[in-house]
Design a protein around this motif. Sequence first.
Motif, PDB file in Angstrom:
ATOM      1  N   PHE A 102      28.848   6.580  95.323  1.00 16.42           N
ATOM      2  CA  PHE A 102      29.813   5.774  94.560  1.00 16.42           C
ATOM      3  C   PHE A 102      31.217   6.348  94.722  1.00 16.42           C
ATOM      4  N   GLY A 103      31.554   6.751  95.957  1.00 12.81           N
ATOM      5  CA  GLY A 103      32.881   7.245  96.245  1.00 12.81           C
ATOM      6  C   GLY A 103      33.132   8.694  95.876  1.00 12.81           C
ATOM      7  N   ARG A 104      32.167   9.336  95.259  1.00  4.83           N
ATOM      8  CA  ARG A 104      32.344  10.724  94.837  1.00  4.83           C
ATOM      9  C   ARG A 104      31.646  11.648  95.830  1.00  4.83           C
ATOM     10  N   GLU A 105      32.425  12.585  96.363  1.00  2.00           N
ATOM     11  CA  GLU A 105      31.879  13.520  97.345  1.00  2.00           C
ATOM     12  C   GLU A 105      31.355  14.774  96.642  1.00  2.00           C
TER      13      GLU A 105
END
Length: 119
Positions: A102-105
């Motif tokens: 969800f876009g979080r690394e």
Amino acid sequence: QVRLAESGGGLVQAGGSLRLSCAASGIIFSTNTMGWYRQAPGKQRELVATATSGGSTNYADSVKGRFTISRDNAKNTVYLQMNSLKPEDTAVYYCNHYRKVFGRESSYWGQGTQVTVSS
């Protein structure tokens, strides 16, 4: 959270082989990249090889043709087969697990395992 357990390091003579293993546990998403990095004394940590869950691999030029990375997605485990070892391969080898959800690394590291190649 992801935990990484490495094994397989040791002392080997030049020209020999070693196999490193790294098992991931915890919250594992199916899409991720696992790999190996190394750090020699007085040097920066550098990429050795990575493998995506989709099967793509990437190698440092210095290990191409000698090292092979593979993974068992069912076991969340990545391996590094190291052949024709050279003294300059001596380093602490670290396993890495990377994912983007969800876009979080997120990036996780193992404790490291020592590989020493004698000449």
